[in-house]
Scaffold this motif. Structure first.
Motif, PDB file in Angstrom:
ATOM      1  N   SER A   9     -10.459 -10.129  11.028  1.00 11.59           N
ATOM      2  CA  SER A   9      -9.101 -10.270  11.573  1.00 11.59           C
ATOM      3  C   SER A   9      -8.176  -9.249  10.916  1.00 11.59           C
ATOM      4  N   GLU A  10      -7.049  -8.957  11.615  1.00 10.66           N
ATOM      5  CA  GLU A  10      -6.116  -7.952  11.094  1.00 10.66           C
ATOM      6  C   GLU A  10      -4.928  -8.629  10.433  1.00 10.66           C
ATOM      7  N   LEU A  11      -4.513  -8.067   9.317  1.00 11.95           N
ATOM      8  CA  LEU A  11      -3.341  -8.609   8.630  1.00 11.95           C
ATOM      9  C   LEU A  11      -2.087  -8.017   9.265  1.00 11.95           C
ATOM     10  N   PRO A  12      -0.999  -8.770   9.270  1.00 14.45           N
ATOM     11  CA  PRO A  12       0.266  -8.193   9.729  1.00 14.45           C
ATOM     12  C   PRO A  12       0.668  -7.041   8.788  1.00 14.45           C
ATOM     13  N   VAL A  13       1.089  -5.944   9.380  1.00 14.73           N
ATOM     14  CA  VAL A  13       1.442  -4.751   8.593  1.00 14.73           C
ATOM     15  C   VAL A  13       2.894  -4.384   8.881  1.00 14.73           C
ATOM     16  N   LYS A  14       3.645  -4.094   7.827  1.00 11.89           N
ATOM     17  CA  LYS A  14       5.044  -3.730   8.018  1.00 11.89           C
ATOM     18  C   LYS A  14       5.367  -2.503   7.160  1.00 11.89           C
ATOM     19  N   ASP A  72      10.654   3.154   2.115  1.00 16.18           N
ATOM     20  CA  ASP A  72      10.192   4.141   1.133  1.00 16.18           C
ATOM     21  C   ASP A  72       8.823   4.697   1.455  1.00 16.18           C
ATOM     22  N   GLY A  73       8.283   4.388   2.610  1.00 22.01           N
ATOM     23  CA  GLY A  73       7.005   4.937   3.035  1.00 22.01           C
ATOM     24  C   GLY A  73       5.827   4.035   2.712  1.00 22.01           C
ATOM     25  N   SER A  74       6.062   3.045   1.873  1.00 23.65           N
ATOM     26  CA  SER A  74       4.959   2.132   1.571  1.00 23.65           C
ATOM     27  C   SER A  74       4.744   1.151   2.737  1.00 23.65           C
ATOM     28  N   VAL A  75       3.629   0.483   2.689  1.00 21.64           N
ATOM     29  CA  VAL A  75       3.294  -0.457   3.760  1.00 21.64           C
ATOM     30  C   VAL A  75       2.998  -1.820   3.114  1.00 21.64           C
ATOM     31  N   VAL A  76       3.647  -2.849   3.667  1.00 20.33           N
ATOM     32  CA  VAL A  76       3.388  -4.193   3.154  1.00 20.33           C
ATOM     33  C   VAL A  76       2.513  -4.929   4.166  1.00 20.33           C
ATOM     34  N   ALA A  77       1.389  -5.437   3.685  1.00 23.80           N
ATOM     35  CA  ALA A  77       0.447  -6.160   4.561  1.00 23.80           C
ATOM     36  C   ALA A  77       0.261  -7.571   4.028  1.00 23.80           C
ATOM     37  N   GLY A  78      -0.022  -8.433   4.935  1.00 26.75           N
ATOM     38  CA  GLY A  78      -0.330  -9.791   4.483  1.00 26.75           C
ATOM     39  C   GLY A  78       0.588 -10.835   5.061  1.00 26.75           C
ATOM     40  N   PRO A  79       0.575 -12.027   4.553  1.00 27.11           N
ATOM     41  CA  PRO A  79      -0.144 -12.433   3.346  1.00 27.11           C
ATOM     42  C   PRO A  79      -1.665 -12.432   3.497  1.00 27.11           C
ATOM     43  N   VAL A  80      -2.315 -12.141   2.390  1.00 33.19           N
ATOM     44  CA  VAL A  80      -3.767 -12.119   2.351  1.00 33.19           C
ATOM     45  C   VAL A  80      -4.260 -13.567   2.362  1.00 33.19           C
ATOM     46  N   LEU A 134       0.858  -1.186   0.000  1.00 35.43           N
ATOM     47  CA  LEU A 134       0.000   0.000   0.000  1.00 35.43           C
ATOM     48  C   LEU A 134       0.887   1.225   0.000  1.00 35.43           C
ATOM     49  N   ARG A 135       0.523   2.221  -0.791  1.00 33.44           N
ATOM     50  CA  ARG A 135       1.343   3.446  -0.877  1.00 33.44           C
ATOM     51  C   ARG A 135       0.514   4.629  -0.419  1.00 33.44           C
ATOM     52  N   PRO A 136       0.536   4.882   0.860  1.00 34.26           N
ATOM     53  CA  PRO A 136      -0.204   6.043   1.367  1.00 34.26           C
ATOM     54  C   PRO A 136       0.425   7.335   0.847  1.00 34.26           C
ATOM     55  N   GLU A 137      -0.408   8.309   0.594  1.00 34.04           N
ATOM     56  CA  GLU A 137       0.074   9.582   0.067  1.00 34.04           C
ATOM     57  C   GLU A 137      -0.250  10.703   1.025  1.00 34.04           C
ATOM     58  N   GLY A 138       0.577  11.703   1.013  1.00 35.68           N
ATOM     59  CA  GLY A 138       0.344  12.894   1.811  1.00 35.68           C
ATOM     60  C   GLY A 138       0.171  12.546   3.276  1.00 35.68           C
ATOM     61  N   ALA A 139      -0.987  12.932   3.781  1.00 38.87           N
ATOM     62  CA  ALA A 139      -1.225  12.736   5.215  1.00 38.87           C
ATOM     63  C   ALA A 139      -1.774  11.338   5.521  1.00 38.87           C
ATOM     64  N   GLN A 140      -1.923  10.487   4.496  1.00 43.05           N
ATOM     65  CA  GLN A 140      -2.501   9.155   4.744  1.00 43.05           C
ATOM     66  C   GLN A 140      -1.567   8.313   5.604  1.00 43.05           C
ATOM     67  N   LYS A 141      -2.188   7.565   6.510  1.00 44.58           N
ATOM     68  CA  LYS A 141      -1.436   6.650   7.381  1.00 44.58           C
ATOM     69  C   LYS A 141      -2.133   5.290   7.373  1.00 44.58           C
ATOM     70  N   VAL A 142      -1.352   4.256   7.458  1.00 44.97           N
ATOM     71  CA  VAL A 142      -1.953   2.915   7.540  1.00 44.97           C
ATOM     72  C   VAL A 142      -1.643   2.361   8.928  1.00 44.97           C
TER      73      VAL A 142
END
Lengths: 292, 700
Positions: B599-604, B608-616, B582-590
């Motif tokens: 259930s919640e996916l593991p988020v890392k 570079d500011g992107s967020v990797v979630a999963g595995p789905v 996921l690539r949040p932009e500007g003020a976006q936060k994950v």
């Protein structure tokens, strides 16, 4: 007084039994028919011991040197012959009396009735494969002869109703009453036809078909070796297995006899050896009364 | 066949009793003289054949009764267990591999996975006490199995807790892992028990079959026991949605989308009148029917017009079959909201097609456009309250006065969209001075590439667009033939820009340039808003772009982009079993990514500011939560199944046997779940029926 078969069986001899039955019958009858005498000549008959000497035709004796007796129409009210089948199969009985005892008792009772009415009664007995005739007479003394003859009859030999019928056709004058008492277990196919043919000779024919209850119901269970009473035949069967088929066959036989009698205008009476004989006679006489 | 009480079989000798009775029963019948012998003889003859048959039947029935009862008491059971027992003869370290792929969810009342679990339990039960074992649940990312051991309860627990996944399973890899695990056990014999539907997608038959280290260290083939949970079925019929495209359907009106989904029939029989629908929650938005030939593919398009803008989470569905999971596919769709645009016309003209705003007005108010346009001349337009609009377009407008410029800047800072196009009335100095804060780059000078009115070769000399950033969301549709509409436009005159904006260096981005490298389109973020500058005119004065086919869609995309309703992120296409970036932009936060089941996916977070979630792990719509704990529609996404798992084509038994090696493969029935009736009940039933008929015959 109506006597059941068991009671009747305790009476020794045909004389007593026939008398008992006859009395029972008489008490059931309301009128006795009166028959007038006739003197109209009918035919000649060769003399036989016991014939009335006064009817001896002396002219005929002169011509043929033989004794002839003159017969007249309606010489007696009735001239009856009891044909009693005394073959070996008539000796079968699963109850108090065997078929022959029932047949002779019925014949005796009928003789009583006939003689009491001054009718002539005679006998034709088939025993041991031979014929024994007692010519019809109406005298009281003749009754003793008849009853003693019946009493002395024992079962034996085969059944040959056909030849008996032929014999009667020869010796009996027309318009006689022929009463046949038999189990009709004759191996010859045309035996019944020949008996019924007597009716065609203007005779009044009645048939008392005597059967044992065991023959009607075939009440056997265990494996049985059936022995032929008139021959050497024997067969081992499980009665339960053939009962249905046997009853079918036997009742078809009874129905065919009854139908043949009806067709030939012959009175038919099925007599079970366990039923009251005076009932049988009353039933028979009643039916004949209605017919006249 | 096996017998629970084999010694009871001795009782079967009783079957000879009827024969012995027949041979030796010589009871003497009672002699009975009888008159009507002829009737007895005739009856006997008439019934003789029937009696013979009856006696024969009675004999057979009595023999059957006397045979069936001791056989039933011996409790016979047919083949399967016997075969399994035969397989496990000879102690061997055993690994049971349970296929937990999506195809195991196929059901005909009882799912294949349930049967598979029963098979695995049976396989554990069939083990000899001295045989160590382990269990591997084969998923798309299988966990290393525990070393073989004797803790049967723990292994049974593993089987009980196993659940079917939504992803593919690589059985070849799982067998390899299990083989490695078996090597840890010193026992010489090794065995792999594969419990699977034997779907072709689960095997890589081009890879070498699994081996284990033998006593000498050389690789040897382990014994392979195949427990086919779909045994007896040649094919597992299935149809599935294998692809879904959602595109705007402008012809159907604003906020209209066309859902094109591709349906494939993997079965051997044609599928007719399958219901296809687009749904949100319990509401069906569109419905149709589709026929798919056996083994074929069909596309179905359904158009939906959404009543209002916003992010729509829904799913397309297909009539359910035995594998329902691939008969639906979720989507997360940003539906553009209605926009209000103020068009400030710098050069009005009585002739409509010569009017500066004519083509822009026509483009923004075209059918299907969500933009509501208000056209004003410069004097009136610049005095308007900009906050009442989502977008302001200054078309060849003289530079606004400082107060108007300040209001414009505030408008952009607060999230408004500003579009600037050039023309004769644009004064570069005034623009740079008053609107410098909102200009992507300062204006330099007007360049004339060709004099259209005087030069006969003006058309060839005119500038064209040379470089267009098609990877940018603004120009992403202009690929292939659509690109010709862009590069075919001729620009006779255009504004040259400075290299960068000194007020905010690096903030601007040039998305298209002319052949000489001069920017044609430059964009910039300013506060919460966006600014786009087109360096030529939007009428026919400086270029013929306004009459090109690409003009209308580009203007609509400008409007959408500047108001933030055009998603800049690429559509996230993620399959079950994969990680999602996921690539949040500007003020976006994950802060969290929630699966359809809550259930919640593991988020890392990445450098570079992107967020990797999963595995789905499952298909459906995933919600991305921001810092405030609220769903961020722009980042939310839908996960889909791997279409390959919908193909339930099975590998023939012979192929697998040949692959693993005939000497090592043992097949085992996979139909344990089918209600198994022990043989003895049938024997008892047979005895009862025989008894009944024997009685009936006897009574006759």
């Amino acid at each position: 007084m109506l006597l059941d078969a068991q009671t009747l069986a305790r009476l020794k001899g045909v004389k007593l039994r026939a008398r008992a039955v006859m009395e029972g019958v008489l008490s059931g009858l309301h009128k006795s028919p009166h028959q007038g005498q006739s003197v109209e000549f009918a035919e000649h008959k060769e003399y036989a011991p016991g014939d009335e000497l006064r009817h001896l035709d002396w002219k005929a004796y002169g011509k043929f040197d033989k004794y002839y007796v003159k017969r007249f129409e309606h010489e007696t009210n009735l001239r009856s012959v009891m044909v009693v089948d005394a073959s070996a199969s008539m000796g079968y009985g699963s109850g108090a009396m065997n078929k022959l005892e029932v047949a002779t008792t019925l014949a005796g009772a009928l003789c009583y009735l006939l003689v009491r009415q001054q009718d002539a009664a005679g006998l034709a007995l088939l025993t041991g494969g031979k014929w024994k005739d007692v010519p019809p007479r109406a005298s009281a003394g003749h009754l003793n002869v008849l009853l003693e003859t019946l009493d002395a009859t024992a079962p034996g030999g085969g059944t040959d109703l056909g030849s008996a019928a032929d014999h009667l056709a020869e010796v009996l004058p027309r318009r006689s009453t022929v009463i046949v008492l038999s189990d009709l277990l004759d191996e010859k196919q045309d035996a019944l036809k020949r008996v019924l043919a007597l009716r065609q000779r203007k005779n009044d024919v009645s048939l008392f078909h005597v059967v044992d209850p065991a023959e009607l119901t075939f009440p056997f269970d265990d494996p049985t070796l059936f022995l032929d009473m008139e021959g050497e035949g024997r067969i081992e069967v499980n009665p339960r297995e053939i009962k249905e088929s046997y009853l079918e066959e036997f009742h078809a036989f009874l129905a065919s006899v009854k139908a043949a009698c009806a067709e030939a205008d012959v009175d038919y009476e099925l007599v079970r050896t366990d039923e009251k004989l005076d009932d049988v006679l009353l039933r028979y006489l009643g039916r004949r009364g209605r017919r006249k | 066949m096996t017998f629970g009480n084999p010694w009871m079989l001795l009782g079967a000798l009783g079957a000879f009793i009827p024969l012995l009775v027949h041979l030796f029963d010589r009871r003497r019948p009672r002699p009975h003289p009888f008159g009507p012998m002829a009737f007895v003889l005739r009856s006997q003859k008439r019934t003789a054949s029937r009696l013979k048959l009856k006696r024969l039947l009675l004999y057979a029935l009595r023999t059957l009764i006397l045979l069936a009862i001791p056989l039933a008491l011996a409790r016979p059971e047919l083949s399967r267990d016997a075969q399994a027992a035969q397989i496990v003869k000879g102690p061997a370290a055993t690994a049971i591999i349970l296929d937990a792929s999506l195809s195991m969810r196929w059901t005909d009342g009882t799912s294949l996975f349930e049967r598979g679990r029963d098979e695995a339990r049976d396989a554990l039960k069939d083990l000899l006490p001295e045989e160590p074992a382990t269990v591997l649940v084969c998923t798309s990312s299988p966990a290393t199995p525990p070393p073989p051991g004797f803790d049967r309860a723990r292994l049974r627990g593993l089987v009980d807790e196993a659940k079917p996944t939504y992803g593919a399973a690589d059985l070849s890899r799982c067998m390899e892992m299990a083989s490695r695990s078996l090597e840890e056990n010193p026992m010489a014999a090794k065995r792999l028990v594969v419990v699977s539907d034997m779907a072709a997608s689960a095997f890589r038959l081009e890879a070498p079959p699994p081996t284990v280290k033998g006593p000498t260290g050389a690789p040897v083939k382990p014994e392979v026991v195949l427990r086919d949970v779909a045994e007896g079925r040649e094919a597992l019929n299935n149809h599935a949605i294998v692809d879904l495209k959602v595109e705007p359907a402008l012809q159907a009106g604003p906020r209209s989308f066309q859902f094109t989904f591709t349906v494939r029939n993997f079965g051997t029989e044609p599928a007719k009148d399958l219901e296809a629908a687009v749904r949100t929650g319990e509401t069906t938005l569109a419905k149709g029917f589709v026929d798919v030939p056996a083994g074929g593919t069909t596309q179905k398009a359904l158009t939906v017009r959404f009543p209002q803008g916003g992010t729509v989470v829904g799913q397309v569905t297909l009539a359910s079959d035995s594998l329902v999971e691939d008969d639906r596919r979720a989507f997360v769709l940003p539906v553009p909201k209605a926009l209000k645009a103020l068009v400030v016309n710098g050069a009005p003209h009585a002739t409509r097609y010569r009017d500066e705003a004519f083509f822009v007005d026509a483009a923004l108010t075209a059918p299907g456009s969500p933009v509501e346009v208000a056209v004003r001349d410069s004097e009136v337009g610049l005095r308007e309250d900009f906050s009442a609009y989502d977008l302001v377009l200054l078309l060849n407008v003289p530079a606004p006065n400082p107060e108007e410029a300040a209001r414009l800047e505030a408008f952009v800072e607060n999230g408004g969209g500003l579009f600037l196009s050039m023309g004769d009335r644009v004064n570069t100095e005034d623009y740079n001075q008053r609107l410098g804060a909102v200009l992507p780059r300062p204006l330099r000078v007007v360049r004339t590439s060709a004099e259209r009115d005087t030069d006969p070769e003006a058309e060839t000399k005119a500038a064209r667009l040379a470089q267009v950033k098609q990877e940018h969301v603004l120009f992403s549709p202009f690929t292939g033939r659509a690109e010709e509409g862009l590069i075919g436009a001729r620009f006779y005159r255009y504004m040259l820009l400075e290299a960068d904006n000194p007020a905010s260096p690096g903030a601007s981005q040039v998305l298209a340039t002319y052949e000489d490298g001069a920017p044609a389109v430059a964009v910039m973020r300013k506060g919460k808003g966006r600014v786009a500058m087109f360096t030529s005119t939007v009428d026919r004065d400086w270029s013929d772009f306004a009459i090109r086919t690409s003009f209308l869609p580009l203007m609509q995309r400008f409007a959408a982009y500047l108001t933030g309703s055009l998603e800049e992120r690429e559509e996230v296409r993620v399959r079950v079993g994969e990680l999602v970036t996921l690539r949040p932009e500007g003020a976006q936060k994950v802060t969290a990514v929630k699966a359809p089941d809550g259930s919640e996916l593991p988020v890392k977070e990445q450098p570079d500011g992107s967020v990797v979630a999963g595995p789905v792990l499952e298909p459906g719509a995933y919600s991305v939560l921001g810092a405030d704990g609220k769903m961020q529609p722009a980042l939310s996404f839908a996960a889909m199944l791997d279409p390959a798992e919908s193909d339930l084509t099975r590998v023939p038994q012979d192929t697998l046997t040949a692959y693993f090696g005939e000497e090592t493969v043992k097949a085992s029935s996979g139909d344990e779940d089918r209600p198994t009736v022990p043989l003895w009940t049938w024997l008892i039933l047979a005895a009862c029926v025989a008894f009944f008929f024997e009685g009936t015959l006897l009574r006759k």
